[in-house]
Design a protein around this motif. Structure first.
Motif: not given
Length: 149
Positions: A124-127, A100-109
């Motif tokens: 998918v990565r954490a900040a 909870e509270g994690d800002e996740l990013s998902a980079e698609a290639v």
């Protein structure tokens, strides 16, 4: 600008216009707070903050939400060519829990496109950069359907 730079700029502009049109109609992403960034041909970055309602009984992010974030990045990456493209299949491997509270990013290639099919990898990565999940999606472009018309 040399012809190849013009072509690249045109392809990037098309990708961004497709993403804008899709996002305007993507109620699920908007309501979950998913944002889409850095769209280019065959590429997209999606971001989402894990909220309390996304946490399961173990106190970690429910895997379905992690999959959804990766699938969103995948969808925006494979729809950058103005052909309506859907998932044909996908798999995810969860490597670390989201919290909870994690800002996740998902980079698609995009890895490859052939005929109406494509293969895309999403990380998918954490900040702080820790890899949370790896996703591979297979896409299928629908015949005679475009995003912008």
């Amino acid at each position: 600008m040399p012809q190849s730079e013009n072509d690249e700029a045109d392809a990037t502009d098309l990708a961004r216009r497709c993403a804008d049109a899709m996002y305007a109609e993507d109620r699920a992403s908007r309501e979950l707070g998913i944002t889409v960034h850095d769209v280019a041909p065959g590429r997209a970055l999606a971001r989402m903050r894990i909220t309390g309602s996304m946490v399961n009984g173990h106190g970690i992010a429910h895997g379905g939400y992690l999959f959804l974030l990766a699938d969103t990045a995948f969808a925006f990456a494979c729809n950058t060519y103005d052909a309506v493209t859907v998932a044909q299949g996908a798999q995810v491997t969860f490597l670390r829990p989201g919290r909870e509270g994690d800002e996740l990013s998902a980079e698609a290639v995009e890895r490859t496109r052939f005929g109406r099919s494509g293969i895309y990898d999403v990380t998918v990565r954490a900040a702080e950069g820790a890899v949370i999940a790896e996703f591979r999606g297979q896409s299928q472009a629908l015949r005679d359907r475009t995003i912008l018309s």
